[in-house]
Design a protein around this motif. Structure first.
Motif, PDB file in Angstrom:
ATOM      1  N   PHE A  53      70.693  42.723  55.062  1.00 18.20           N
ATOM      2  CA  PHE A  53      71.868  42.811  54.188  1.00 18.20           C
ATOM      3  C   PHE A  53      72.522  41.446  54.052  1.00 18.20           C
ATOM      4  CE2 PHE A  53      76.445  43.359  53.685  1.00 18.20           C
ATOM      5  CZ  PHE A  53      76.490  44.111  52.523  1.00 18.20           C
ATOM      6  N   PHE A  54      72.751  40.767  55.185  1.00 27.15           N
ATOM      7  CA  PHE A  54      73.403  39.462  55.141  1.00 27.15           C
ATOM      8  C   PHE A  54      72.482  38.387  54.558  1.00 27.15           C
ATOM      9  CE2 PHE A  54      76.006  41.641  58.305  1.00 27.15           C
ATOM     10  CZ  PHE A  54      77.240  41.446  57.713  1.00 27.15           C
ATOM     11  N   TYR A  55      71.183  38.539  54.768  1.00 26.22           N
ATOM     12  CA  TYR A  55      70.215  37.599  54.203  1.00 26.22           C
ATOM     13  C   TYR A  55      70.295  37.617  52.670  1.00 26.22           C
ATOM     14  CZ  TYR A  55      65.629  35.626  53.087  1.00 26.22           C
ATOM     15  OH  TYR A  55      64.611  34.884  52.567  1.00 26.22           O
ATOM     16  N   PHE A  56      70.257  38.804  52.087  1.00 27.50           N
ATOM     17  CA  PHE A  56      70.325  38.891  50.631  1.00 27.50           C
ATOM     18  C   PHE A  56      71.695  38.478  50.113  1.00 27.50           C
ATOM     19  CE2 PHE A  56      66.508  41.478  51.099  1.00 27.50           C
ATOM     20  CZ  PHE A  56      65.741  40.887  50.118  1.00 27.50           C
ATOM     21  N   MET A  57      72.738  38.725  50.878  1.00 28.56           N
ATOM     22  CA  MET A  57      74.069  38.302  50.473  1.00 28.56           C
ATOM     23  C   MET A  57      74.149  36.770  50.438  1.00 28.56           C
ATOM     24  SD  MET A  57      77.742  39.463  52.028  1.00 28.56           S
ATOM     25  CE  MET A  57      77.681  38.467  53.490  1.00 28.56           C
ATOM     26  N   LEU A  58      73.577  36.112  51.433  1.00 25.14           N
ATOM     27  CA  LEU A  58      73.603  34.647  51.459  1.00 25.14           C
ATOM     28  C   LEU A  58      72.736  34.052  50.352  1.00 25.14           C
ATOM     29  CD1 LEU A  58      73.531  33.950  55.297  1.00 25.14           C
ATOM     30  CD2 LEU A  58      75.424  33.661  53.714  1.00 25.14           C
ATOM     31  N   ILE A  59      71.575  34.648  50.107  1.00 25.82           N
ATOM     32  CA  ILE A  59      70.730  34.156  49.017  1.00 25.82           C
ATOM     33  C   ILE A  59      71.446  34.312  47.683  1.00 25.82           C
ATOM     34  CG2 ILE A  59      68.647  34.694  47.689  1.00 25.82           C
ATOM     35  CD1 ILE A  59      67.232  35.142  50.318  1.00 25.82           C
ATOM     36  N   HIS A  60      72.088  35.443  47.478  1.00 20.52           N
ATOM     37  CA  HIS A  60      72.827  35.680  46.250  1.00 20.52           C
ATOM     38  C   HIS A  60      73.949  34.652  46.092  1.00 20.52           C
ATOM     39  CE1 HIS A  60      74.718  38.984  43.516  1.00 20.52           C
ATOM     40  NE2 HIS A  60      74.629  37.840  42.924  1.00 20.52           N
ATOM     41  N   ALA A  61      74.685  34.390  47.163  1.00 24.93           N
ATOM     42  CA  ALA A  61      75.763  33.403  47.119  1.00 24.93           C
ATOM     43  C   ALA A  61      75.211  32.013  46.834  1.00 24.93           C
ATOM     44  CB  ALA A  61      76.543  33.417  48.421  1.00 24.93           C
ATOM     45  N   ALA A  62      74.074  31.684  47.429  1.00 27.57           N
ATOM     46  CA  ALA A  62      73.470  30.368  47.199  1.00 27.57           C
ATOM     47  C   ALA A  62      73.061  30.209  45.741  1.00 27.57           C
ATOM     48  CB  ALA A  62      72.273  30.179  48.126  1.00 27.57           C
ATOM     49  N   PHE A  63      72.514  31.258  45.144  1.00 33.84           N
ATOM     50  CA  PHE A  63      72.126  31.166  43.739  1.00 33.84           C
ATOM     51  C   PHE A  63      73.349  31.083  42.829  1.00 33.84           C
ATOM     52  CE2 PHE A  63      67.842  32.847  44.909  1.00 33.84           C
ATOM     53  CZ  PHE A  63      67.141  31.749  44.452  1.00 33.84           C
ATOM     54  N   ILE A  64      74.409  31.759  43.178  1.00 36.46           N
ATOM     55  CA  ILE A  64      75.637  31.646  42.381  1.00 36.46           C
ATOM     56  C   ILE A  64      76.178  30.218  42.455  1.00 36.46           C
ATOM     57  CG2 ILE A  64      78.056  32.346  42.224  1.00 36.46           C
ATOM     58  CD1 ILE A  64      77.166  35.160  43.009  1.00 36.46           C
ATOM     59  N   LEU A  65      76.203  29.662  43.672  1.00 39.49           N
ATOM     60  CA  LEU A  65      76.681  28.288  43.836  1.00 39.49           C
ATOM     61  C   LEU A  65      75.781  27.302  43.096  1.00 39.49           C
ATOM     62  CD1 LEU A  65      77.735  28.355  47.580  1.00 39.49           C
ATOM     63  CD2 LEU A  65      79.231  28.159  45.591  1.00 39.49           C
ATOM     64  N   ALA A  66      74.480  27.535  43.168  1.00 37.75           N
ATOM     65  CA  ALA A  66      73.557  26.656  42.445  1.00 37.75           C
ATOM     66  C   ALA A  66      73.773  26.749  40.939  1.00 37.75           C
ATOM     67  CB  ALA A  66      72.120  27.016  42.798  1.00 37.75           C
ATOM     68  N   ALA A  67      73.996  27.947  40.452  1.00 43.91           N
ATOM     69  CA  ALA A  67      74.219  28.121  39.017  1.00 43.91           C
ATOM     70  C   ALA A  67      75.533  27.490  38.571  1.00 43.91           C
ATOM     71  CB  ALA A  67      74.217  29.606  38.666  1.00 43.91           C
ATOM     72  N   LEU A  68      76.515  27.476  39.449  1.00 42.14           N
ATOM     73  CA  LEU A  68      77.812  26.927  39.069  1.00 42.14           C
ATOM     74  C   LEU A  68      77.863  25.408  39.154  1.00 42.14           C
ATOM     75  CD1 LEU A  68      80.284  29.434  40.768  1.00 42.14           C
ATOM     76  CD2 LEU A  68      79.807  29.169  38.332  1.00 42.14           C
ATOM     77  N   TYR A  69      77.206  24.832  40.166  1.00 45.72           N
ATOM     78  CA  TYR A  69      77.417  23.414  40.430  1.00 45.72           C
ATOM     79  C   TYR A  69      76.184  22.543  40.268  1.00 45.72           C
ATOM     80  CZ  TYR A  69      81.739  25.267  42.216  1.00 45.72           C
ATOM     81  OH  TYR A  69      82.931  25.915  42.326  1.00 45.72           O
ATOM     82  N   LEU A  70      75.024  23.103  39.980  1.00 43.25           N
ATOM     83  CA  LEU A  70      73.847  22.243  39.785  1.00 43.25           C
ATOM     84  C   LEU A  70      73.488  22.132  38.330  1.00 43.25           C
ATOM     85  CD1 LEU A  70      71.551  23.239  42.769  1.00 43.25           C
ATOM     86  CD2 LEU A  70      73.056  21.284  42.559  1.00 43.25           C
TER      87      LEU A  70
END
Length: 70
Positions: A53-70
Motif C-alpha cells: 500500500f505504501f509502496y504504491f502511494m510513494l510511487i504515485h506521489a513520485a510521479f505526481i512530483l515528476a509531472a509537476l516539476y520536471l
C-alpha cells in the motif's frame, strides 16, 4: 501548472478514503481469524500487504512530483 485540486486532492482522497477501506479490510481479516500472527507465512503476507500500500502511494506521489516539476 495544475492546481492543488487537480493534483494532490485526488491523491489525498485516493489514499485517504482508500486507506480507510484498506485498514478496515485488514481489521475484518484479523477479526475473522484469517490472520494468525504465529504463522510465519501469514506475517510475511501481512507485511507485504501493508508495505505494498505504501509502496504504491510513494510511487504515485513520485510521479505526481515528476509531472509537476520536471
Amino acid at each position: 501548472m495544475p492546481s492543488f485540486y487537480n493534483t494532490w486532492l485526488p491523491f489525498i482522497y485516493l489514499y485517504g478514503v482508500g486507506g480507510i477501506f484498506f485498514v478496515s479490510g485488514l481489521f475484518i481479516v484479523k477479526k475473522a481469524g484469517a490472520y494468525n500472527p504465529q504463522n510465519k507465512r501469514h506475517r510475511y503476507w501481512w507485511k507485504i500487504t501493508i508495505l505494498g500500500f505504501f509502496y504504491f502511494m510513494l510511487i504515485h506521489a513520485a510521479f505526481i512530483l515528476a509531472a509537476l516539476y520536471l
